[in-house]
Design a protein around this motif. Structure first.
Motif, PDB file in Angstrom:
ATOM      1  N   SER A   1       0.616  -1.290  -0.119  1.00 12.56           N
ATOM      2  CA  SER A   1      -0.292   0.152  -0.284  1.00 12.56           C
ATOM      3  C   SER A   1       0.498   1.518   0.252  1.00 12.56           C
TER       4      SER A   1
ATOM      5  N   LEU B   1      -6.579 -10.629  -1.244  1.00  9.08           N
ATOM      6  CA  LEU B   1      -7.095  -9.596  -2.090  1.00  9.08           C
ATOM      7  C   LEU B   1      -8.523  -8.491  -0.927  1.00  9.08           C
ATOM      8  N   THR B   2      -8.742  -9.189  -0.151  1.00 10.66           N
ATOM      9  CA  THR B   2      -9.584  -8.071   0.347  1.00 10.66           C
ATOM     10  C   THR B   2      -8.597  -7.214   1.434  1.00 10.66           C
TER      11      THR B   2
ATOM     12  N   ARG C   1      -6.823  -4.402  -1.719  1.00 16.01           N
ATOM     13  CA  ARG C   1      -8.662  -3.503  -2.071  1.00 16.01           C
ATOM     14  C   ARG C   1      -9.311  -2.604  -0.638  1.00 16.01           C
TER      15      ARG C   1
ATOM     16  N   ASN D   1      -5.181  -2.150  -6.461  1.00 16.89           N
ATOM     17  CA  ASN D   1      -5.912  -2.688  -7.325  1.00 16.89           C
ATOM     18  C   ASN D   1      -5.346  -3.679  -7.683  1.00 16.89           C
TER      19      ASN D   1
END
Length: 314
Positions: free
Chosen positions: A51, A98-99, A102, A107
């Motif tokens: 991130s 993935l959670t 996101r 992305n």
């Protein structure tokens, strides 16, 4: 043409090696990817680092796409040795990753959606005796990523610089799990795989072309040209694609840093950076001793600072 499994001998003896798990029908799996153990705290640390990269790249007008290749046994669990199975924690890890990504603003497309198109066509998504995905899975993933890119702002430059895809051809050899880790008698018993790949074709402008690339791919051996991911992505976006990959022991953290420090990145105004990782790698941060080559090891804070420094020079 799929990598056929019907003709393989059934119910092979299940023998576990340090680096290889021998499954049924002569399928091989990586022994270093645990089927039962996860490290959620380490996963969260890695997701935070990714991130941070997304945020730093955004400040340079570069969009990050993280492509996480799912674990091979997800698609071939029935071929694992008797008594071997994924734990609930491992079974839920890909969704959890993935959670988390996101939620952190990254992305991260679900590559299983691409794999579904391959299996629906009766093709394999991983090679029988190899750690890697098939060209069919690589190209389907490239199509998925190209769709993500197409959904954004138009790419700079003129169309026509995409790689031309070669004709399909067959290459026959031992998979890397067999070739690198099995003794000679087991290699003979397991036998070679048939690799359905693309013949080399001269690109319209060129993969790794000296002209500026709007998209760069950074990853491990999954994105090496042999399996066709960067060529297919270039073909689909119709632009040159820059590529930086290393063998898996270098690790994703050092490989990304190498690219961000390279003249190719500092001189070229890319718009998208596609960072490919493997599912199990997310739990191994830049400080994971024993997972990466010694020269790749860095504390998370030091690695983040190096990324920031590299981007400040662009």
């Amino acid at each position: 043409m799929a990598v056929a499994t019907a003709s393989l001998a059934l119910a092979s003896s299940a023998v576990a090696h340090d680096a290889v798990i021998e499954g049924k029908s002569n399928w091989l799996f990586a022994g270093w990817e645990s089927l039962t153990v996860t490290r959620p705290d380490a996963e969260r640390t890695s997701i935070q680092l990714i991130s941070d990269v997304e945020r730093l790249l955004a400040q340079k007008n570069v969009k990050l796409i993280v492509a996480i290749v799912p674990l091979k046994p997800r698609f071939y669990e029935s071929l694992l040795p008797d008594g071997s199975a994924m734990s609930d924690a491992v079974r839920g890890r890909y969704d959890r990753e993935l959670t988390g990504l996101r939620a952190a603003g990254v992305n991260a497309p679900d590559l299983r959606d691409a794999f579904k198109t391959v299996t629906a066509d009766g093709k394999e998504v991983f090679y029988r005796t190899d750690f890697h995905w098939t060209t069919f899975a690589a190209e389907a993933t490239a199509d998925l990523v190209a769709g993500v890119i197409a959904a954004g702002a138009p790419l700079p430059g003129k169309p026509g610089g995409g790689t031309r895809l070669g004709e399909w051809m067959s290459d026959r050899h031992l998979g890397d799990l067999a070739a690198n880790f099995l003794p000679p008698d087991r290699k003979r018993a397991i036998g070679p795989d048939v690799y359905v790949i693309r013949a080399t074709a001269a690109p319209a402008a060129g993969l790794l072309d000296p002209d500026p690339s709007a998209v760069a791919v950074v990853g491990n051996s999954f994105v090496q040209p042999y399996f066709g991911f960067p060529q297919r992505l270039s073909n689909r976006i119709d632009r040159p694609v820059a590529l930086k990959w290393n063998p898996g022991d270098v690790g994703p953290w050092a490989t990304l840093l190498q690219y961000l420090r390279s003249p190719e990145f500092t001189a070229a105004p890319i718009r998208y950076l596609v960072w490919q990782l493997n599912e199990a790698q997310i739990q191994n941060g830049p400080d994971a001793l024993g997972e990466w080559a010694p020269q790749s090891i860095s504390s998370p804070n030091d690695w983040r600072a190096k990324v920031s420094d590299a981007l400040s020079n662009r």
